[in-house]
Design an enzyme around this catalytic site. Structure first.
Site, PDB file in Angstrom:
ATOM      1  CD  GLU A  75     -13.880   9.614   1.667  1.00  0.00           C
ATOM      2  OE1 GLU A  75     -13.296  10.699   1.759  1.00  0.00           O
ATOM      3  OE2 GLU A  75     -14.791   9.411   0.844  1.00  0.00           O
TER       4      GLU A  75
ATOM      5  CB  CYS B 256      -7.874  12.827   6.367  1.00  0.00           C
ATOM      6  SG  CYS B 256      -9.433  12.737   7.242  1.00  0.00           S
TER       7      CYS B 256
HETATM    8  P1  NAP Z   1      -2.327   3.413   4.271  1.00  0.00           P
HETATM    9  O1  NAP Z   1      -0.880   3.132   4.458  1.00  0.00           O
HETATM   10  O2  NAP Z   1      -2.791   3.702   2.905  1.00  0.00           O
HETATM   11  O3  NAP Z   1      -3.082   2.130   4.877  1.00  0.00           O
HETATM   12  C1  NAP Z   1      -4.501   1.958   4.890  1.00  0.00           C
HETATM   13  C2  NAP Z   1      -4.836   0.479   4.673  1.00  0.00           C
HETATM   14  O4  NAP Z   1      -4.691   0.167   3.287  1.00  0.00           O
HETATM   15  C3  NAP Z   1      -3.918  -0.489   5.403  1.00  0.00           C
HETATM   16  O5  NAP Z   1      -4.680  -1.598   5.824  1.00  0.00           O
HETATM   17  C4  NAP Z   1      -2.920  -0.878   4.352  1.00  0.00           C
HETATM   18  O6  NAP Z   1      -2.365  -2.152   4.532  1.00  0.00           O
HETATM   19  C5  NAP Z   1      -3.768  -0.898   3.099  1.00  0.00           C
HETATM   20  N1  NAP Z   1      -2.970  -0.646   1.905  1.00  0.00           N
HETATM   21  C6  NAP Z   1      -2.249   0.464   1.639  1.00  0.00           C
HETATM   22  N2  NAP Z   1      -1.662   0.362   0.435  1.00  0.00           N
HETATM   23  C7  NAP Z   1      -2.033  -0.841  -0.078  1.00  0.00           C
HETATM   24  C8  NAP Z   1      -1.760  -1.527  -1.295  1.00  0.00           C
HETATM   25  N3  NAP Z   1      -0.982  -0.983  -2.235  1.00  0.00           N
HETATM   26  N4  NAP Z   1      -2.294  -2.747  -1.475  1.00  0.00           N
HETATM   27  C9  NAP Z   1      -3.065  -3.300  -0.523  1.00  0.00           C
HETATM   28  N5  NAP Z   1      -3.363  -2.708   0.648  1.00  0.00           N
HETATM   29  C10 NAP Z   1      -2.862  -1.498   0.869  1.00  0.00           C
HETATM   30  O7  NAP Z   1      -2.804   4.640   5.180  1.00  0.00           O
HETATM   31  P2  NAP Z   1      -2.485   4.924   6.716  1.00  0.00           P
HETATM   32  O8  NAP Z   1      -1.046   5.295   6.860  1.00  0.00           O
HETATM   33  O9  NAP Z   1      -2.998   3.835   7.553  1.00  0.00           O
HETATM   34  O10 NAP Z   1      -3.366   6.222   7.022  1.00  0.00           O
HETATM   35  C11 NAP Z   1      -2.907   7.531   6.835  1.00  0.00           C
HETATM   36  C12 NAP Z   1      -3.510   8.149   5.586  1.00  0.00           C
HETATM   37  O11 NAP Z   1      -4.915   8.017   5.618  1.00  0.00           O
HETATM   38  C13 NAP Z   1      -3.258   9.659   5.471  1.00  0.00           C
HETATM   39  O12 NAP Z   1      -2.929   9.959   4.152  1.00  0.00           O
HETATM   40  C14 NAP Z   1      -4.607  10.275   5.844  1.00  0.00           C
HETATM   41  O13 NAP Z   1      -4.837  11.542   5.295  1.00  0.00           O
HETATM   42  C15 NAP Z   1      -5.534   9.248   5.289  1.00  0.00           C
HETATM   43  N6  NAP Z   1      -6.849   9.330   5.928  1.00  0.00           N
HETATM   44  C16 NAP Z   1      -7.892   9.771   5.198  1.00  0.00           C
HETATM   45  C17 NAP Z   1      -9.134   9.899   5.795  1.00  0.00           C
HETATM   46  C18 NAP Z   1     -10.295  10.432   5.018  1.00  0.00           C
HETATM   47  O14 NAP Z   1     -11.406  10.340   5.508  1.00  0.00           O
HETATM   48  N7  NAP Z   1     -10.113  10.982   3.851  1.00  0.00           N
HETATM   49  C19 NAP Z   1      -9.307   9.538   7.143  1.00  0.00           C
HETATM   50  C20 NAP Z   1      -8.208   9.063   7.850  1.00  0.00           C
HETATM   51  C21 NAP Z   1      -6.992   8.959   7.213  1.00  0.00           C
HETATM   52  P3  NAP Z   1      -0.983  -2.322   5.341  1.00  0.00           P
HETATM   53  O15 NAP Z   1      -1.180  -1.646   6.633  1.00  0.00           O
HETATM   54  O16 NAP Z   1      -0.825  -3.778   5.414  1.00  0.00           O
HETATM   55  O17 NAP Z   1       0.060  -1.576   4.622  1.00  0.00           O
END
Ligand code: NAP
Length: 496
Positions: free
Chosen positions: A263, A301
């Site tokens: 998501e 999001c």
């Molecule tokens: P994020 O930076 O993508 O992090 C989410 C998780 O994924 C973290 O545990 C992160 O680890 C891990 N991760 C990210 N990139 C990775 C990679 N290349 N390899 C391995 N692990 C990886 O997202 P966020 O900043 O926490 O959240 C904000 C985003 O989430 C926004 O874009 C928002 O729109 C989206 N969101 C979507 C929904 C939905 O339902 N569609 C709901 C809520 C949020 P690390 O922390 O160790 O980097």
């Protein structure tokens, strides 16, 4: 100082020789007095092996419904401690923390109720026909079975509802799958406190060790290795498009590819049609939209990230109402310095593009990482011709696009990426708008909202939270509501 270890096989292992990280208070950027010991690859292997062993006994256990209920009760009993850790690590206000915890408890209880229903696993049952000619028709029973061990990655902006025991974990447990959570390093204490309650519930019900593990990690090594591990059968991910795609790539390159239910981000277009101004409502509409853009620093999001407004006197009144309301909004801290930095950089880059006008909230606050809201106004041609504008800006920002004709909206809808939501403000959206336009909206979004803002996702069996790529990796599934269990089940037919 409080120390936190990895939770593997019912044990919290504090390996004080290994590297550690801390969380910070986003309101002052100071480290919180805690220490989280990084999981090693050996920890990960142990967690996956125990999960594999737990798969059969856990999936067959009659206590799954009671397990979900017990976790929900423990969250309630420990509410005060959880809320205080959540607020300290995320900078989000207490009222938001309570409503998110209520939602998490409700989700657990609704899955508990779902799997209490007798034979909920059976999707179809077709009796034998001994007399059918020329051959007997066999009895066929199609059942949902657990997909296997599930890895869960939570998002920073929902430390309860899309994290450790959020929708992904709850639906995977309900489906009969052991879960390994890679904790989000921005709220590692909140995550560990919740993980401990899950382990306490497992112990109380004598569920197999390995049903749940919780790995602390502040870099990508553990997360990537988890998706690559042959024991893991599916991934639940909530986060950025970049992160979701990176993990999906890893999952696709395995010798046995697995599904990643990611998501991700979305711009959530809002279309304002002239007929909506019939009731002279520009001021209230402006307030409603700004509240949705700026609530909790716009870190949703489903935040309305792009608003199309007609280039008419009423439209201009609405733009003015948006600006007025923007300046009245209180400022909140953003979740983390990195998120604030990304927001500043992206809104500055947008501001450097030709043809745009930016309006920034003037209110000040005592917080660091101030989520000061920004509106970027431009005409339709400027928007459509520049890719910098065609992306999610995570935080309190929205593009305000002035359009001259409804044909331009048709042009936008045919080229835009998949979205979680589309909002339509019109006198009577279902009847007064072009059928083809409405059909195109349905092709592009998971949820169509009539005369309402997209924030505030109801937890309900009728909810679809997930849209066409790149808002989600697989638009056939939802991440919210009891149907989300389908992501972690596989169907098998039994023939007699
Ligand atoms: P994020 O930076 O993508 O992090 C989410 C998780 O994924 C973290 O545990 C992160 O680890 C891990 N991760 C990210 N990139 C990775 C990679 N290349 N390899 C391995 N692990 C990886 O997202 P966020 O900043 O926490 O959240 C904000 C985003 O989430 C926004 O874009 C928002 O729109 C989206 N969101 C979507 C929904 C939905 O339902 N569609 C709901 C809520 C949020 P690390 O922390 O160790 O980097």
């Amino acid at each position: 100082m409080r120390t936190f270890g990895n939770i593997i096989g019912n044990q919290e292992i504090v390996n004080s020789n290994s590297a550690y990280f801390t969380t910070t208070n986003p309101k002052d950027n100071k480290p919180i007095d805690n220490r989280f010991y990084e999981a090693t690859l050996d920890d990960l292997i142990l967690a996956t092996q125990l999960a594999q062993k737990a798969l059969y006994p856990y999936s067959k256990s009659k206590k799954k419904s009671a397990f979900l209920e017990l976790i929900a009760n423990k969250l309630e009993i420990n509410r005060d401690q959880l809320i205080s850790s959540y607020c300290l690590e995320s900078g989000l206000p207490e009222n938001r923390a309570h409503s998110e915890l209520n939602r998490t408890i409700y989700q657990l209880k609704s899955f508990s109720e779902l799997i209490k229903q007798e034979n909920w696993e059976i999707t179809h049952s077709s009796p034998a026909d001994e007399l059918r000619s020329p051959t007997r028709k066999p009895e066929l029973i199609k059942k949902r079975l657990p997909i296997g061990v599930v890895a869960v990655f939570g998002a920073s902006n929902f430390p309860f509802a899309y994290s450790t025991v959020g929708g992904d974990t709850a639906s995977a447990f309900a489906a009969g799958c052991p879960v390994i959570v890679k904790c989000h390093p921005f709220h590692a204490e909140t995550s560990t406190l919740v993980a401990r309650l899950i382990i306490d519930s497992m112990k109380e019900l004598d569920l197999p060790e390995g049903t749940f593990s919780h790995l602390l990690s502040s870099d990508y090594v553990i997360g990537e290795a988890l998706v690559n591990n042959p024991i893991v059968s599916a991934v639940g991910f909530t986060g950025s498009i970049k992160g979701g795609l990176a993990l999906q790539q890893i999952a696709q390159n395995r010798s046995v590819p697995i599904p990643v239910f990611a998501e991700m981000g979305s711009q959530n277009p809002v279309f304002i049609f002239e007929s909506t101004f019939k009731n002279d409502n520009t001021e209230s509409l402006g307030k409603k939209l700004i509240a949705s853009i700026t609530q909790n620093s716009g870190q949703f999001c489903t935040k309305p990230g792009i608003i199309f407004i007609p280039n008419t006197p009423h439209g201009i009144d609405l733009v003015n109402a948006l600006k007025k309301s923007l300046h009245e909004q209180e400022i909140e801290a953003m979740l983390h310095k990195n998120i604030w930095n990304n927001f500043q950089q992206l809104t500055s880059l947008i501001n450097e593009q030709p043809g745009v006008k930016q309006i920034v909230s003037i209110k000040d606050s005592t917080f660091e990482n101030q989520g000061r809201a920004v509106l970027t106004e431009m005409d339709f041609e400027t928007y459509i011709s520049n890719n910098v504008f065609h992306q999610e800006v995570f935080g309190p920002h929205s593009f305000i696009i002035r359009y001259d004709s409804e044909n331009q909206l048709n042009q936008f809808i045919t080229i835009t990426d998949g979205q979680l939501t589309i909002s339509i403000f019109s006198d009577n959206p279902e009847h007064s708008l072009d059928d083809v336009f409405l059909f195109e909206c349905q092709l592009k979004a998971g949820r169509i909202i009539y005369n309402g803002v997209p924030t505030g996702v109801e937890v309900d069996p009728a909810m679809q939270h997930g849209g066409p790529f790149p808002s989600s990796s697989d638009s056939r599934f939802t991440a919210v509501g009891t149907d989300s269990i389908e992501r972690f089940t596989r169907r098998v037919t039994f023939q007699k």
